[in-house]
Design a protein around this motif. Structure first.
Motif, PDB file in Angstrom:
ATOM      1  N   PRO A 202      -5.877  44.972 -69.066  1.00 53.66           N
ATOM      2  CA  PRO A 202      -7.018  45.097 -68.149  1.00 53.66           C
ATOM      3  C   PRO A 202      -6.878  44.258 -66.878  1.00 53.66           C
ATOM      4  O   PRO A 202      -7.278  44.710 -65.803  1.00 53.66           O
ATOM      5  CB  PRO A 202      -8.218  44.650 -68.990  1.00 53.66           C
ATOM      6  CG  PRO A 202      -7.660  43.954 -70.177  1.00 53.66           C
ATOM      7  CD  PRO A 202      -6.284  44.497 -70.403  1.00 53.66           C
ATOM      8  N   ASP A 236     -14.581  54.420 -61.530  1.00 60.32           N
ATOM      9  CA  ASP A 236     -16.023  54.543 -61.738  1.00 60.32           C
ATOM     10  C   ASP A 236     -16.502  53.609 -62.858  1.00 60.32           C
ATOM     11  O   ASP A 236     -17.270  52.672 -62.613  1.00 60.32           O
ATOM     12  CB  ASP A 236     -16.336  56.008 -62.084  1.00 60.32           C
ATOM     13  CG  ASP A 236     -17.778  56.229 -62.478  1.00 60.32           C
ATOM     14  OD1 ASP A 236     -18.672  55.753 -61.759  1.00 60.32           O
ATOM     15  OD2 ASP A 236     -18.014  56.886 -63.512  1.00 60.32           O
ATOM     16  N   ALA A 237     -16.011  53.826 -64.065  1.00 67.52           N
ATOM     17  CA  ALA A 237     -16.539  53.100 -65.226  1.00 67.52           C
ATOM     18  C   ALA A 237     -16.183  51.611 -65.190  1.00 67.52           C
ATOM     19  O   ALA A 237     -16.876  50.792 -65.790  1.00 67.52           O
ATOM     20  CB  ALA A 237     -16.037  53.738 -66.515  1.00 67.52           C
ATOM     21  N   TYR A 238     -15.083  51.271 -64.515  1.00 68.75           N
ATOM     22  CA  TYR A 238     -14.662  49.865 -64.479  1.00 68.75           C
ATOM     23  C   TYR A 238     -15.047  49.163 -63.169  1.00 68.75           C
ATOM     24  O   TYR A 238     -14.657  48.021 -62.937  1.00 68.75           O
ATOM     25  CB  TYR A 238     -13.146  49.763 -64.736  1.00 68.75           C
ATOM     26  CG  TYR A 238     -12.792  50.137 -66.155  1.00 68.75           C
ATOM     27  CD1 TYR A 238     -12.780  49.184 -67.173  1.00 68.75           C
ATOM     28  CD2 TYR A 238     -12.517  51.458 -66.501  1.00 68.75           C
ATOM     29  CE1 TYR A 238     -12.484  49.526 -68.476  1.00 68.75           C
ATOM     30  CE2 TYR A 238     -12.219  51.816 -67.811  1.00 68.75           C
ATOM     31  CZ  TYR A 238     -12.203  50.852 -68.796  1.00 68.75           C
ATOM     32  OH  TYR A 238     -11.915  51.196 -70.097  1.00 68.75           O
ATOM     33  N   MET A 241     -16.825  45.918 -63.787  1.00 69.62           N
ATOM     34  CA  MET A 241     -15.946  44.815 -64.187  1.00 69.62           C
ATOM     35  C   MET A 241     -15.187  44.255 -62.992  1.00 69.62           C
ATOM     36  O   MET A 241     -14.942  43.046 -62.911  1.00 69.62           O
ATOM     37  CB  MET A 241     -14.960  45.284 -65.263  1.00 69.62           C
ATOM     38  CG  MET A 241     -15.588  45.338 -66.650  1.00 69.62           C
ATOM     39  SD  MET A 241     -14.394  45.767 -67.928  1.00 69.62           S
ATOM     40  CE  MET A 241     -13.637  44.193 -68.226  1.00 69.62           C
ATOM     41  N   ARG A 245     -15.351  40.397 -61.762  1.00 72.73           N
ATOM     42  CA  ARG A 245     -14.147  39.578 -61.674  1.00 72.73           C
ATOM     43  C   ARG A 245     -13.855  39.094 -60.267  1.00 72.73           C
ATOM     44  O   ARG A 245     -13.460  37.955 -60.052  1.00 72.73           O
ATOM     45  CB  ARG A 245     -12.954  40.369 -62.209  1.00 72.73           C
ATOM     46  CG  ARG A 245     -11.616  39.764 -61.794  1.00 72.73           C
ATOM     47  CD  ARG A 245     -10.547  40.161 -62.708  1.00 72.73           C
ATOM     48  NE  ARG A 245     -11.017  40.056 -64.091  1.00 72.73           N
ATOM     49  CZ  ARG A 245     -10.225  39.752 -65.086  1.00 72.73           C
ATOM     50  NH1 ARG A 245      -8.968  39.516 -64.856  1.00 72.73           N
ATOM     51  NH2 ARG A 245     -10.698  39.686 -66.297  1.00 72.73           N
TER      52      ARG A 245
ATOM     53  N   MET B 221     -15.678  44.714 -73.221  1.00 71.21           N
ATOM     54  CA  MET B 221     -15.564  46.120 -72.838  1.00 71.21           C
ATOM     55  C   MET B 221     -16.806  46.929 -73.222  1.00 71.21           C
ATOM     56  O   MET B 221     -16.955  48.075 -72.794  1.00 71.21           O
ATOM     57  CB  MET B 221     -14.338  46.748 -73.511  1.00 71.21           C
ATOM     58  CG  MET B 221     -13.031  46.244 -72.967  1.00 71.21           C
ATOM     59  SD  MET B 221     -12.834  46.708 -71.222  1.00 71.21           S
ATOM     60  CE  MET B 221     -11.360  45.811 -70.799  1.00 71.21           C
ATOM     61  N   VAL B 224     -18.841  48.944 -70.643  1.00 75.64           N
ATOM     62  CA  VAL B 224     -18.152  50.143 -70.148  1.00 75.64           C
ATOM     63  C   VAL B 224     -18.345  51.292 -71.138  1.00 75.64           C
ATOM     64  O   VAL B 224     -18.719  52.407 -70.766  1.00 75.64           O
ATOM     65  CB  VAL B 224     -16.635  49.874 -69.939  1.00 75.64           C
ATOM     66  CG1 VAL B 224     -15.909  51.153 -69.560  1.00 75.64           C
ATOM     67  CG2 VAL B 224     -16.431  48.802 -68.874  1.00 75.64           C
ATOM     68  N   GLN B 227     -21.936  52.618 -71.105  1.00 77.19           N
ATOM     69  CA  GLN B 227     -22.147  53.455 -69.922  1.00 77.19           C
ATOM     70  C   GLN B 227     -21.646  54.875 -70.175  1.00 77.19           C
ATOM     71  O   GLN B 227     -22.320  55.853 -69.870  1.00 77.19           O
ATOM     72  CB  GLN B 227     -21.344  52.888 -68.728  1.00 77.19           C
ATOM     73  CG  GLN B 227     -22.020  51.820 -67.961  1.00 77.19           C
ATOM     74  CD  GLN B 227     -22.945  52.407 -66.901  1.00 77.19           C
ATOM     75  OE1 GLN B 227     -23.296  53.577 -66.965  1.00 77.19           O
ATOM     76  NE2 GLN B 227     -23.359  51.576 -65.960  1.00 77.19           N
ATOM     77  N   LEU B 228     -20.427  54.934 -70.711  1.00 75.59           N
ATOM     78  CA  LEU B 228     -19.813  56.242 -70.942  1.00 75.59           C
ATOM     79  C   LEU B 228     -20.584  57.008 -72.013  1.00 75.59           C
ATOM     80  O   LEU B 228     -20.824  58.205 -71.877  1.00 75.59           O
ATOM     81  CB  LEU B 228     -18.334  56.073 -71.345  1.00 75.59           C
ATOM     82  CG  LEU B 228     -17.414  55.515 -70.251  1.00 75.59           C
ATOM     83  CD1 LEU B 228     -16.028  55.202 -70.794  1.00 75.59           C
ATOM     84  CD2 LEU B 228     -17.285  56.501 -69.079  1.00 75.59           C
ATOM     85  N   ARG B 233     -20.113  60.823 -72.056  1.00 71.97           N
ATOM     86  CA  ARG B 233     -18.686  60.883 -71.751  1.00 71.97           C
ATOM     87  C   ARG B 233     -17.822  60.294 -72.859  1.00 71.97           C
ATOM     88  O   ARG B 233     -16.633  60.060 -72.657  1.00 71.97           O
ATOM     89  CB  ARG B 233     -18.418  60.143 -70.426  1.00 71.97           C
ATOM     90  CG  ARG B 233     -19.000  60.876 -69.220  1.00 71.97           C
ATOM     91  CD  ARG B 233     -19.011  60.013 -67.979  1.00 71.97           C
ATOM     92  NE  ARG B 233     -17.671  59.618 -67.541  1.00 71.97           N
ATOM     93  CZ  ARG B 233     -17.432  58.922 -66.439  1.00 71.97           C
ATOM     94  NH1 ARG B 233     -18.435  58.555 -65.659  1.00 71.97           N
ATOM     95  NH2 ARG B 233     -16.210  58.584 -66.105  1.00 71.97           N
TER      96      ARG B 233
END
Lengths: 293, 261
Positions: A202, A236-238, A241, A245, B221, B224, B227-228, B233
C-alpha cells in the motif's frame, strides 16, 4: 448494429459495477450489441502469470477458445484483462510448441484454440469502429466548461502498440472535446497507479496515486476519466487514504469514460452508476445533470 | 572449457617501423593467442586469447615482452554453463534478455525503482552472471507493477516486464520468494480464488490475505472496504462459473506438461 462477444472481467461484477452499468447504457446509442462470452473465466491477470506461467497461459486460453467459436473479435473493457489475454494470445501465436501444449491442456476440457481470435479493448473499439463523429452526433447534453483529466493508465496503451501512443496517448483527450468538455493538460496521463500492488504494497501504491491526483488537480481538473477498473478503484476508493497520508484534500470524482459519454447522451445518472463512486460526483456533475433532465 | 578474452595491445614498435613484424609474429606464436588482427587508432592489435587458467596470467605473460607499451582487457567470454540464464530464456520472450546492452533505460523509467533491491538493469546483469539466488530472493520483481514503461522504451526490445513475471514464477517454484514483501502471498491467494471459482472473489481473497499477513492492516483498510460495500461494489458471495471442472481438467493437464516454452 455491430455485434461483439464481450469479456467483462471479474471487476465489472464487483468494484467496477458502475463500469458495467454505463457500458450497457451507452452500447445501445452507440449501436453496439455486446454479447457476454458464455461461462468465461478470470483471465488470470498479473498474479497468475507471476505464480505459474504454464498454468496462466492455459487459463487465459480457455477464454480465447470459447471466443474463437463465435468467429468474432473478443472485446473487453478491462485494461488488465486486455493485456493478459493479448499476451497469452501473442505467445500462443508466436511459439508453435507453446500452442501445442496449450491445446493439449485445453483438450482435457474438450476445447481447442487455433490462434485466430483478435483481442480488443472496448475503448479502442469505440474510437475505431464507432468513431468520434458518430459519438458527437449523439450528444444532447454538451458538457461545456467541465474540466476533465483523461487518465489512460498503463495497460490500455502498453505493451501492445495499437491505436494510440504508449506514452502520450490522445484518444481520450479527443473524446472529452467531442462531448463538449475541456481536456486539461495531464502529464501523468499514462503513468502507473500501482494496480493490484495497492493490497500487498500500500505505501508504494499510495505514493503513485498521490502523484497522479496531484498532476490532474494541479492542471485544474474537476474530474478524471479512465477506461480501467483497477485505475478507477485505486484513484477513487483509496483517495481518502491518500488524503490522510499526504495531508491533502483531494475530492475529485473518478469516472469511467463510458459514464462521461452517457452523461453527454442525456442518460439517467443512476443507469450510468454515477452514484457508485466512493468520492461523490454530485457536486461536480450537478450543473450538468440539470441540463440532462 | 576455459575462458576466452579479447586484448587490445599497444606496442613500442609502430606499423611500418623497425621490429613491428617481429612483434606481431611473437604474439602470434604464443600458444594462448588464438588470433590477432592489426587495428588503427589508439591500439595496434586486437588479440583473441584462450586462458586455460586465468585471463590475468595470460595478460602478464604478454606484458613480459619489453616492447609492449599497453594492454587492455576488452571483453571476457566464459563458456561456463549458465542454467539460470537458460531457464529465463526458455520462457516466452525470455530470450530477449540476451540483447540487453545495460543502457539503464529500464531503470530510469521505473516508477518503483526506489523500492527495489536491484534495479531492472542490475537484475538482468545478475541473470546473465548466473547469480540465481541473489536474483530470485530479491524483492525487485515483486514491486514491479507491470506498467510496461520499461518495455516500450527499451531500445533493444528486451521484454523486461515479462522477465519480471518469469522471475516471480521461478522464485515461487524454488521457494525463494522474498519474505519482505506480501505480494507473493497475495498473488497465491488470487490464484487459489480462480482455481476454486473460475473467477476472482475480491472480498474473499482479501480477507484471507489480511488474516494470513497482517490482521491489523485490515483495520486500516476497513473504511475502504466499507465504502465499496456501501456502494454495492463488493459482493459478499463468490460467483462460480459452470466450467470449474473444465478449469481443473485443464490445470491438471498443464501441470503434467510442465513449464517453459
Amino acid at each position: 448494429m455491430r455485434y461483439y462477444p464481450f469479456f467483462p472481467g471479474c471487476s465489472l461484477g464487483a468494484t467496477a459495477v458502475a463500469y458495467g452499468d454505463s457500458v450497457k447504457a451507452v452500447a445501445g446509442p452507440l449501436e453496439m450489441e455486446l454479447i457476454e462470452l458464455e461461462d468465461w473465466n478470470c483471465c488470470g491477470s498479473t498474479p497468475y502469470g507471476s505464480t505459474d506461467e504454464p498454468e496462466a497461459v492455459c487459463i487465459a486460453a480457455r477464454n480465447l477458445a470459447l471466443a474463437e467459436k463465435t468467429g468474432l473479435d473478443l472485446v473487453t473493457p478491462c485494461s488488465a484483462c486486455y493485456t493478459t489475454l493479448q499476451n497469452a494470445n501473442h505467445n500462443i501465436q508466436t511459439y508453435p510448441d507453446l500452442k501445442d501444449r496449450v491445446n493439449d491442456a485445453l483438450g482435457a476440457a474438450g476445447l481447442e484454440y487455433g490462434g485466430k481470435v483478435r483481442v480488443r479493448h472496448l475503448a479502442e473499439v469505440i474510437f475505431t469502429d464507432i468513431g468520434l463523429e458518430a459519438i458527437e452526433s449523439k450528444v444532447v447534453n454538451k458538457l461545456t466548461g467541465l474540466k476533465v483529466a483523461p487518465y489512460y493508465g498503463c495497460q490500455l496503451v502498453r505493451p501492445h502498440r495499437g491505436f494510440d501512443d504508449p506514452e502520450h496517448p490522445q484518444t481520450l483527450d479527443r473524446l472529452i472535446t467531442s462531448l463538449g468538455a475541456e481536456a486539461v493538460p495531464f502529464p501523468l496521463k499514462s503513468r502507473c497507479c500501482g494496480g493490484s500492488l495497492i493490497i500487498p504494497e500500500p505505501n508504494l501504491a499510495l505514493g503513485l496515486i498521490h502523484q497522479i491526483l496531484d498532476s490532474a488537480t494541479a492542471n485544474g481538473a474537476e474530474c478524471i476519466i479512465t477506461p480501467c477498473p483497477l485505475c478507477q478503484t485505486n484513484l477513487d476508493a483509496y483517495q481518502g487514504m491518500v488524503n490522510a497520508r499526504f495531508k491533502t484534500r483531494y475530492e475529485i470524482p473518478i469516472l469511467f469514460f463510458t459514464q462521461l459519454i452517457g452523461l453527454a447522451f442525456g442518460i439517467d445518472p443512476k443507469a450510468l452508476g454515477l452514484d457508485k463512486g466512493a468520492v461523490s460526483a454530485k457536486r461536480v456533475l450537478d450543473p450538468y445533470l440539470a441540463v440532462a433532465k | 572449457m576455459g575462458t576466452k578474452a579479447y586484448f587490445m595491445i599497444k606496442t613500442a614498435r609502430e606499423a611500418g617501423g623497425e621490429g613491428y613484424e617481429e612483434a606481431l609474429k611473437a604474439l602470434e606464436a604464443m600458444p594462448e593467442v588464438e588470433s590477432i588482427e592489426s587495428v588503427s587508432g589508439d591500439y595496434d592489435h586486437v588479440a583473441r586469447i584462450h586462458a586455460p587458467k586465468s585471463v590475468v596470467s595470460v595478460a602478464n605473460k604478454i606484458l613480459e615482452n619489453e616492447w609492449i607499451k599497453h594492454l587492455e582487457v576488452f571483453k571476457v567470454e566464459t563458456d561456463e554453463p549458465n542454467p539460470f540464464l537458460e531457464e529465463v530464456c526458455a520462457i516466452p520472450a525470455g530470450e530477449s534478455i540476451r540483447s540487453c546492452a545495460q543502457c539503464g533505460m529500464c531503470s530510469a523509467s521505473c516508477p518503483n525503482i526506489d523500492k527495489m533491491d536491484y534495479s531492472p538493469r542490475k537484475i538482468i546483469a545478475l541473470i546473465r552472471a548466473g547469480r540465481r539466488h541473489e536474483a530470485l530472493s530479491s524483492n525487485t520483481m515483486w514491486v514491479c507493477a507491470s506498467c510496461y514503461l520499461c518495455t516500450v522504451r527499451c531500445p533493444n526490445d528486451v521484454k523486461i516486464t515479462e522477465m519480471m513475471h518469469a522471475l516471480e514464477c521461478l522464485a515461487v517454484d524454488r521457494d525463494l520468494a522474498s519474505s519482505r514483501t506480501a505480494t507473493p502471498t497475495m498473488y497465491q491467494l488470487f490464484v487459489d480464488s480462480i482455481k476454486k471459482n473460475g473467477r476472482v472473489h475480491e472480498l474473499g481473497f482479501m480477507i484471507r490475505f489480511y488474516l494470513k499477513t497482517n490482521p491489523f492492516a485490515a483495520i486500516k483498510m476497513a473504511p475502504v472496504a466499507l465504502q465499496l460495500l456501501r456502494h454495492g461494489r463488493m459482493p459478499l458471495r463468490a460467483r462460480k462459473i459452470k466450467g470449474t471442472d473444465q478449469i481443473k481438467a485443464i490445470l491438471d493437464r498443464a501441470q503434467v506438461l510442465g513449464g517453459a516454452r
